[in-house]
Design a protein around this motif. Structure first.
Motif, PDB file in Angstrom:
ATOM      1  N   ASP A 123     -50.930  -7.040 -30.843  1.00 42.12           N
ATOM      2  CA  ASP A 123     -50.254  -7.955 -29.940  1.00 42.12           C
ATOM      3  C   ASP A 123     -49.356  -8.865 -30.777  1.00 42.12           C
ATOM      4  O   ASP A 123     -49.792  -9.892 -31.264  1.00 42.12           O
ATOM      5  CB  ASP A 123     -51.342  -8.758 -29.199  1.00 42.12           C
ATOM      6  CG  ASP A 123     -50.746  -9.535 -28.040  1.00 42.12           C
ATOM      7  OD1 ASP A 123     -49.574  -9.283 -27.705  1.00 42.12           O
ATOM      8  OD2 ASP A 123     -51.459 -10.388 -27.482  1.00 42.12           O
ATOM      9  N   SER A 134     -53.005  -0.616 -32.204  1.00 43.24           N
ATOM     10  CA  SER A 134     -52.852  -1.508 -31.055  1.00 43.24           C
ATOM     11  C   SER A 134     -52.738  -2.926 -31.593  1.00 43.24           C
ATOM     12  O   SER A 134     -53.619  -3.410 -32.301  1.00 43.24           O
ATOM     13  CB  SER A 134     -54.084  -1.342 -30.166  1.00 43.24           C
ATOM     14  OG  SER A 134     -54.188  -2.438 -29.314  1.00 43.24           O
ATOM     15  N   VAL A 191     -52.734   0.081 -18.352  1.00 36.96           N
ATOM     16  CA  VAL A 191     -51.881   0.189 -19.536  1.00 36.96           C
ATOM     17  C   VAL A 191     -50.435   0.252 -19.082  1.00 36.96           C
ATOM     18  O   VAL A 191     -50.064   1.176 -18.338  1.00 36.96           O
ATOM     19  CB  VAL A 191     -52.215   1.473 -20.339  1.00 36.96           C
ATOM     20  CG1 VAL A 191     -51.370   1.539 -21.602  1.00 36.96           C
ATOM     21  CG2 VAL A 191     -53.688   1.554 -20.682  1.00 36.96           C
ATOM     22  N   ASP A 192     -49.622  -0.675 -19.511  1.00 38.03           N
ATOM     23  CA  ASP A 192     -48.196  -0.727 -19.139  1.00 38.03           C
ATOM     24  C   ASP A 192     -48.008  -0.502 -17.627  1.00 38.03           C
ATOM     25  O   ASP A 192     -47.234   0.364 -17.216  1.00 38.03           O
ATOM     26  CB  ASP A 192     -47.369   0.352 -19.866  1.00 38.03           C
ATOM     27  CG  ASP A 192     -47.650   0.400 -21.356  1.00 38.03           C
ATOM     28  OD1 ASP A 192     -47.977  -0.657 -21.926  1.00 38.03           O
ATOM     29  OD2 ASP A 192     -47.550   1.498 -21.949  1.00 38.03           O
ATOM     30  N   ASN A 193     -48.732  -1.222 -16.813  1.00 39.65           N
ATOM     31  CA  ASN A 193     -48.652  -1.105 -15.349  1.00 39.65           C
ATOM     32  C   ASN A 193     -49.188   0.199 -14.767  1.00 39.65           C
ATOM     33  O   ASN A 193     -49.050   0.444 -13.575  1.00 39.65           O
ATOM     34  CB  ASN A 193     -47.220  -1.303 -14.825  1.00 39.65           C
ATOM     35  CG  ASN A 193     -46.731  -2.696 -15.140  1.00 39.65           C
ATOM     36  OD1 ASN A 193     -47.514  -3.647 -15.095  1.00 39.65           O
ATOM     37  ND2 ASN A 193     -45.454  -2.817 -15.478  1.00 39.65           N
ATOM     38  N   ASN A 194     -49.740   1.072 -15.600  1.00 41.19           N
ATOM     39  CA  ASN A 194     -50.379   2.269 -15.055  1.00 41.19           C
ATOM     40  C   ASN A 194     -51.870   1.990 -14.945  1.00 41.19           C
ATOM     41  O   ASN A 194     -52.496   1.591 -15.929  1.00 41.19           O
ATOM     42  CB  ASN A 194     -50.203   3.471 -15.991  1.00 41.19           C
ATOM     43  CG  ASN A 194     -48.757   3.889 -16.100  1.00 41.19           C
ATOM     44  OD1 ASN A 194     -48.184   4.428 -15.166  1.00 41.19           O
ATOM     45  ND2 ASN A 194     -48.167   3.627 -17.259  1.00 41.19           N
ATOM     46  N   GLU A 201     -49.578   8.748 -16.216  1.00 38.08           N
ATOM     47  CA  GLU A 201     -48.171   8.375 -16.061  1.00 38.08           C
ATOM     48  C   GLU A 201     -47.587   9.380 -15.078  1.00 38.08           C
ATOM     49  O   GLU A 201     -46.966  10.362 -15.470  1.00 38.08           O
ATOM     50  CB  GLU A 201     -47.511   8.520 -17.441  1.00 38.08           C
ATOM     51  CG  GLU A 201     -46.411   7.570 -17.720  1.00 38.08           C
ATOM     52  CD  GLU A 201     -45.864   7.798 -19.134  1.00 38.08           C
ATOM     53  OE1 GLU A 201     -46.466   8.546 -19.941  1.00 38.08           O
ATOM     54  OE2 GLU A 201     -44.811   7.219 -19.420  1.00 38.08           O
ATOM     55  N   LYS A 203     -41.028  -3.003 -31.923  1.00 34.85           N
ATOM     56  CA  LYS A 203     -41.832  -1.881 -32.432  1.00 34.85           C
ATOM     57  C   LYS A 203     -41.357  -1.442 -33.815  1.00 34.85           C
ATOM     58  O   LYS A 203     -42.152  -1.167 -34.710  1.00 34.85           O
ATOM     59  CB  LYS A 203     -41.740  -0.699 -31.468  1.00 34.85           C
ATOM     60  CG  LYS A 203     -43.100  -0.283 -30.956  1.00 34.85           C
ATOM     61  CD  LYS A 203     -43.028   0.890 -30.026  1.00 34.85           C
ATOM     62  CE  LYS A 203     -44.193   0.771 -29.055  1.00 34.85           C
ATOM     63  NZ  LYS A 203     -44.324   1.860 -28.109  1.00 34.85           N
ATOM     64  N   ASN A 222     -48.936   0.815 -30.350  1.00 36.03           N
ATOM     65  CA  ASN A 222     -49.116   0.458 -28.937  1.00 36.03           C
ATOM     66  C   ASN A 222     -48.827   1.594 -27.954  1.00 36.03           C
ATOM     67  O   ASN A 222     -48.249   1.367 -26.894  1.00 36.03           O
ATOM     68  CB  ASN A 222     -48.246  -0.760 -28.585  1.00 36.03           C
ATOM     69  CG  ASN A 222     -48.782  -2.013 -29.258  1.00 36.03           C
ATOM     70  OD1 ASN A 222     -49.954  -2.054 -29.666  1.00 36.03           O
ATOM     71  ND2 ASN A 222     -47.945  -3.022 -29.387  1.00 36.03           N
ATOM     72  N   ASN A 223     -49.252   2.791 -28.312  1.00 39.73           N
ATOM     73  CA  ASN A 223     -49.107   3.926 -27.405  1.00 39.73           C
ATOM     74  C   ASN A 223     -50.469   4.150 -26.749  1.00 39.73           C
ATOM     75  O   ASN A 223     -51.116   5.176 -26.942  1.00 39.73           O
ATOM     76  CB  ASN A 223     -48.652   5.134 -28.225  1.00 39.73           C
ATOM     77  CG  ASN A 223     -48.316   6.328 -27.382  1.00 39.73           C
ATOM     78  OD1 ASN A 223     -48.295   6.244 -26.159  1.00 39.73           O
ATOM     79  ND2 ASN A 223     -48.073   7.453 -28.038  1.00 39.73           N
TER      80      ASN A 223
END
Ligand code: GTP
Ligand code: MG
Length: 313
Positions: free
Chosen positions: A61, A59, A191-194, A271, A67, A113-114
Motif C-alpha cells: 500500500d 502486495s 479486489v479492485d471493485n470485483n 473479472e 507501479k 498488487n495483482n
C-alpha cells in the motif's frame, strides 16, 4: 497417470520454492514492513510442472508511488541480496522484476498488487482438492498444449490459466465438480471493485463427483470431444462462475470490440468482463480447433495415443 507423475514437481522442488519466498520476503520486509509477498500462478494453484518459473506478487500500500516506481525500488532492494540477473521490466503490460536465485537455482517474476491473480490461484487450488481427477486431467491438457504449440498467448493461443478453467468447466458439466461460486460463500474478498466470494471449505465436498465413475482417459477424450464437436463457438461463453455455458449475447461478446474478437469465449471467474479467449484471432482459432479435433481423433482411434497425442508440432 505415469505422464502426470513425470510432470509433477518433487517435494524438494516445492521446499526450494518456499525457501525462495521466505528469502525474498525477509529482504523486502526490511524496507517495506507492511508489504506481503504471495506465490501465485502454477507454483501455487497445484497445476505447476516441475522446473517451471515462480510467479510472485508483492502486495503493498504505497499510494504516493506508481507501479513502475515500486518496481524500480523493488529491483533496488533486491540488489542487497545474493541474487542474479535482476531486471526491472517497466514497459511490459504487467510491469515485473525478474531474477534468478543461485541458492535454489529458481527463476522468478515479481509483479505488484495483482491480487486478483492471487485469489484466482486459490480458487483453482480449491477446485483441485475436490476431485482427484482434475489435477491429472489439467496436467495432461497443459502438456498437450505445450507440445502442440497452442499454449502461446502472444501467438494467439490460450494461456495455461485458460486451459485449467476449460478443464474445470468440463468437469462441472459432467457433475464431477460443483460450482463453488454458486454456493453459500465462506470466503469473501473485494479486489479492485470485483467481489470474489465462494464456498472454500472444500474438504466438506469430498466425494462430490463419486457417482461419475469415468476414468482419466475417458475424461480426457470427453474434454477434447467437447472442444472439437460439442461447444457452440458462435453462441456460447463457458463460465465456471455459473457452472454452465452462458450466451455471448448476454455479455455483448458477439462481435469484435477493439482487439477482443471473442472467437472462443472463456469468462474469467472474478473479472467477469474479461474474456480469456480474447487473444485468439481469425487464424489461431482454426489452428486451435484443428488441434482439438486431432486430439479427439487420436484418443478415439490411435492404438498409442500416449505418444501420438504429444508429438511435437
Ligand atoms: P505455467 O506457467 O504455464 O505452468 O502456468 P501458470 O498457471 O503459471 O499460468 P499463466 O502463466 O498463464 O498465468 C499465471 C497466473 O496469472 C494464473 O495462474 C492466473 O492466476 C493469472 N492469470 C493469467 N492470465 C490471466 C488473465 O488473463 N486474467 C487474470 N485475471 N489472471 C490471469
Ligand atoms: Mg507461470
Amino acid at each position: 497417470m505415469s505422464i502426470f507423475e513425470s510432470l509433477v514437481p518433487s517435494d524438494e522442488e516445492i521446499s526450494k520454492q518456499k525457501q525462495l519466498l521466505a528469502t525474498l520476503s525477509r529482504l523486502i520486509n526490511k524496507e517495506w514492513p507492511n508489504s506481503k509477498l504471495y506465490l501465485y500462478g502454477s507454483c501455487a494453484n497445484s497445476f505447476g510442472f516441475s522446473n517451471s518459473d515462480i510467479d510472485l506478487c508483492l502486495s503493498i500500500d504505497e499510494k504516493e508511488m506508481s507501479k513502475v516506481d515500486i518496481i524500480l525500488k523493488l529491483a533496488h532492494i533486491l540488489h542487497a541480496g545474493n541474487l542474479r540477473n535482476i531486471q526491472a521490466l517497466t514497459r511490459a503490460r504487467v510491469p515485473i522484476v525478474k531474477l534468478m536465485d543461485p541458492n535454489t537455482g529458481l527463476s522468478c517474476d515479481i509483479c505488484v498488487n495483482n491480487l486478483l491473480a492471487v485469489v484466482n490461484t486459490k480458487l483453482l487450488r480449491d477446485y483441485s482438492q475436490i476431485d482427484k481427477r482434475l489435477r491429472p486431467l489439467a496436467f495432461i491438457v497443459k502438456h498437450w498444449a505445450k507440445s502442440r504449440c497452442v499454449n502461446e498467448t502472444y501467438q494467439g493461443t490460450l494461456s495455461s490459466y485458460a486451459y485449467v478453467i476449460m478443464c474445470i468447466h468440463y468437469l462441472q458439466s459432467q457433475r464431477i465438480l460443483p460450482c463453488l461460486q454458486e454456493m453459500e460463500p465462506t470466503y469473501y474478498v473485494t479486489v479492485d471493485n470485483n467481489i470474489c466470494a465462494y464456498f472454500d471449505q472444500v474438504d466438506k465436498l469430498n466425494g462430490f463427483g463419486a457417482q461419475c465413475k469415468d476414468t482419466l482417459s475417458r475424461l480426457l477424450w470427453g474434454f477434447f470431444r467437447y472442444w472439437a464437436y460439442a461447444h457452440n463457438y458462435t453462441k456460447d461463453v463457458i463460465s465456471i462462475r455459473t457452472g454452465r455455458s452462458i450466451s455471448k449475447n448476454m455479455k455483448d461478446w458477439t462481435r469484435r470490440i477493439g482487439n477482443d474478437r471473442h472467437l472462443i469465449c472463456i469468462e474469467d471467474p472474478f473479472e467477469t468482463s474479461h474474456d480469456l479467449g480474447r487473444v485468439v484471432d481469425n487464424r489461431s482459432i482454426w489452428a486451435l480447433r484443428e488441434e482439438f479435433e486431432r486430439a479427439a481423433e487420436i484418443l478415439h482411434l490411435d492404438p498409442n495415443p500416449n505418444i501420438t497425442l504429444f508429438e511435437p508440432y
